[in-house]
Structure formats: C-alpha cells, structure tokens
Enzyme design. Structure first.
Site, PDB file in Angstrom:
ATOM      1  CD1 TRP A  12      -2.583  -1.842   0.037  1.00  0.00           C
ATOM      2  CD2 TRP A  12      -3.555  -0.584   1.499  1.00  0.00           C
ATOM      3  NE1 TRP A  12      -3.869  -2.300   0.049  1.00  0.00           N
ATOM      4  CE2 TRP A  12      -4.640  -1.580   0.959  1.00  0.00           C
ATOM      5  CE3 TRP A  12      -3.898   0.212   2.638  1.00  0.00           C
ATOM      6  CZ2 TRP A  12      -5.816  -1.458   1.489  1.00  0.00           C
ATOM      7  CZ3 TRP A  12      -5.176   0.089   3.077  1.00  0.00           C
ATOM      8  CH2 TRP A  12      -6.067  -0.895   2.641  1.00  0.00           C
ATOM      9  CE  LYS A  13       4.279   1.092  -4.297  1.00  0.00           C
ATOM     10  NZ  LYS A  13       5.230   1.880  -5.716  1.00  0.00           N
ATOM     11  CD  GLU A  97       8.133   3.336  -4.508  1.00  0.00           C
ATOM     12  OE1 GLU A  97       7.525   3.060  -3.343  1.00  0.00           O
ATOM     13  OE2 GLU A  97       7.557   3.129  -5.422  1.00  0.00           O
ATOM     14  CD  GLU A 166       8.336  -4.725  -6.558  1.00  0.00           C
ATOM     15  OE1 GLU A 166       7.311  -4.754  -6.812  1.00  0.00           O
ATOM     16  OE2 GLU A 166       8.872  -3.678  -5.915  1.00  0.00           O
ATOM     17  N   GLY A 172       4.721   1.300 -11.021  1.00  0.00           N
ATOM     18  CA  GLY A 172       3.665   2.660 -11.138  1.00  0.00           C
ATOM     19  C   GLY A 172       3.707   3.281 -12.439  1.00  0.00           C
ATOM     20  N   GLY A 232       1.701  -3.028  -6.296  1.00  0.00           N
ATOM     21  CA  GLY A 232       1.428  -1.678  -5.670  1.00  0.00           C
ATOM     22  C   GLY A 232       0.044  -1.110  -5.840  1.00  0.00           C
ATOM     23  N   GLY A 233       0.101  -0.152  -6.754  1.00  0.00           N
ATOM     24  CA  GLY A 233      -1.379   0.512  -7.209  1.00  0.00           C
ATOM     25  C   GLY A 233      -2.436  -0.311  -7.054  1.00  0.00           C
TER      26      GLY A 233
HETATM   27  C1  PEP Z   1       5.692  -1.709  -5.969  1.00  0.00           C
HETATM   28  O1  PEP Z   1       5.763  -0.626  -5.610  1.00  0.00           O
HETATM   29  O2  PEP Z   1       5.906  -2.688  -5.476  1.00  0.00           O
HETATM   30  C2  PEP Z   1       4.766  -1.909  -7.028  1.00  0.00           C
HETATM   31  C3  PEP Z   1       5.050  -3.248  -7.682  1.00  0.00           C
HETATM   32  O3  PEP Z   1       4.156  -0.930  -7.691  1.00  0.00           O
HETATM   33  P1  PEP Z   1       2.870  -0.914  -8.833  1.00  0.00           P
HETATM   34  O4  PEP Z   1       2.334  -2.187  -8.943  1.00  0.00           O
HETATM   35  O5  PEP Z   1       2.117   0.382  -8.851  1.00  0.00           O
HETATM   36  O6  PEP Z   1       3.781  -1.056 -10.121  1.00  0.00           O
END
Ligand code: PEP
Length: 252
Positions: A12-13, A97, A166, A172, A232-233
C-alpha cells in the site's frame, strides 16, 4: 520438487487510513475462500498494521520496512519486536523506493532481512534494475549481483522468505517487461538462489512486481519461476486486487 502455491502481496506504500479497512476486510474474505490455492498478504502503512490485525483477523498483514537493530536511538524507525507486537507476520525489505529515497544499499537490506528472519517475521526482498541498466543490456548480471549482495545468510526458508523482482522502470508506470525478459530474469534469480542457499533456494518464491494488474496477471503468472506478485497501485482497492489473486489461484 513441487512449488508452493503462489504468493500475492499488496504494497500500500504511503496510502491508507482506518477509513480503508473495509478494503482489507474484503481482501481477507476472498483470501479465506481461496485458502490452500493462493497465499495473500497486505503490506500496510505501519500506522494501520495493528488495527488491521485486530479488526480483520486471519489475513497476513505485513510491514513495508523494518530497522535492522532490535531497539535503540533510531527516530521514526520500527523494529521487529514492534511489528510482532502490532500483529505483522512479514515485512518487505529493499524496495527500490527505499533503496533510492533512503539510500539503502545491499548490505543495509541484507541486515534488515536478517533481523526480520531472526525475529520470525517473513521477508519479501526486492531487487530490480533501473531503466538505464535495462537499456545497457546488463540487467541480468546487475540484478543477480544485487540479490547475492542483499541475500540473508541465515534464516531463509521457503515458507518465510521470498524475492520480488521489480524492475524500477515498471513500478507505477504501466510498463511491463516482455514475458521473455521476465522468464530470463526469474531463471537467473533461481540459479542464484540455488547457488547461494542450496536446496532452500529451489523452493523460495520469486515474485514479479511492477504494474501488475488484472489484465496482465494471467500472462505473468504463466511464466516459469514466477511464483506470485508484489502489487502496488492495484492493491489499494479490493476490486482491483482480487482479480490478480484469483489469477494466481487459477495458475497453480
Ligand atoms: C511496487 O511498488 O512494489 C509495485 C509493484 O508498484 P506497482 O504495482 O504500482 O507498479
């Protein structure tokens, strides 16, 4: 050896307050119905972990980072004992990040992973290349070396430890590597895990992360050595996340 079921973890960041606990509850209910077919976890902001574990029991709730020390003068940080106390069962470490914004290098990430595993928390260890590194053609050696240098030397088990590939340029952005590129990287990460961890490395789950959504999940989960996803999103709303979870359950 048979691979365990896939793991789909949401990150969820810095999103979500108690007003969003209904989304956690919806994920928990669906995950319960898929028990044994897919493992599901949500890595929430630290402020939400305790409330989520109390109000929505039964779902694996994780943190997004952990300090490597057991306690001490580390303003703003959270250690393993605090995460256990809040009800967390795992933590992400080494997200790009944090590697970027908090200058976390491989040895820091390794120490965090070891601290989490030592305390009995599960770990999702993130690695991935930048856009420039992908364009250079050196993504595979760069990312495998990153894994080697970040890998905990003690405590990694197939149940409690996962790696997330990743690519930074895919996070994102809506961009996703080709299935061939994902397959090449996951095969290289598997070889590295086996070299470093022996037979445990054969069964450690390797997740793909970076713009996973309902529309691409089935194709990504069909790739060899993709044992789940870090999302993530698309993990913020159950309506977006659950189709990914269902695709992982179906891919088994
Ligand atoms: C993440 O930040 O771990 C990620 C995979 O983000 P997203 O799915 O939004 O690309």
């Amino acid at each position: 050896m048979n691979k365990p079921v896939k793991l789909v973890a949401g990150n969820w960041k810095m999103h979500g307050t108690s007003a969003d606990l209904g989304e956690v509850a919806a994920v928990a209910e669906a995950a319960r119905a898929l028990t044994g077919r897919v493992d599901v976890a949500l890595c929430l902001p630290a402020t939400l972990i305790h409330r989520a574990t109390v109000e929505v029991p039964g779902l694996s709730i994780g943190a997004q980072d952990i300090h490597m020390a057991d306690k001490g003068a580390h303003t703003g940080d959270v250690c393993a004992a605090m995460l256990h106390d809040a009800g967390a069962t795992l933590s992400i470490v080494g997200h790009s990040e944090r590697r970027d914004a908090h200058r976390e290098d491989d040895s820091c990430v390794k120490a965090k992973a070891e601290a989490a595993l030592r305390s009995g928390l599960g770990v999702i260890l993130c690695v991935g290349e930048s856009d420039a590194e992908r364009v250079s053609g050196l993504a595979v050696p760069i990312v495998t070396e990153q894994l080697r240098a970040s890998l905990p030397r003690e405590g990694a088990t197939a149940d409690g430890f996962a790696v997330a590939y990743e690519p930074i340029w895919a996070i994102g952005t809506g961009k996703v590597p080709s299935v061939e590129d994902i397959a090449e990287m996951h095969a290289a990460l598997r070889r590295t895990l086996v070299e470093e961890l022996g037979s445990v490395g054969q069964d450690v789950r390797i997740l793909y992360g970076g713009s996973v959504k309902a529309s691409n999940a089935t194709e990504i989960f069909s790739v060899a050595d993709v044992n789940g996803a870090l999302v993530g999103g698309a993990s913020l709303r159950a309506a977006d996340f659950l189709p990914i979870v269902e695709a992982a359950a179906a891919a088994r």
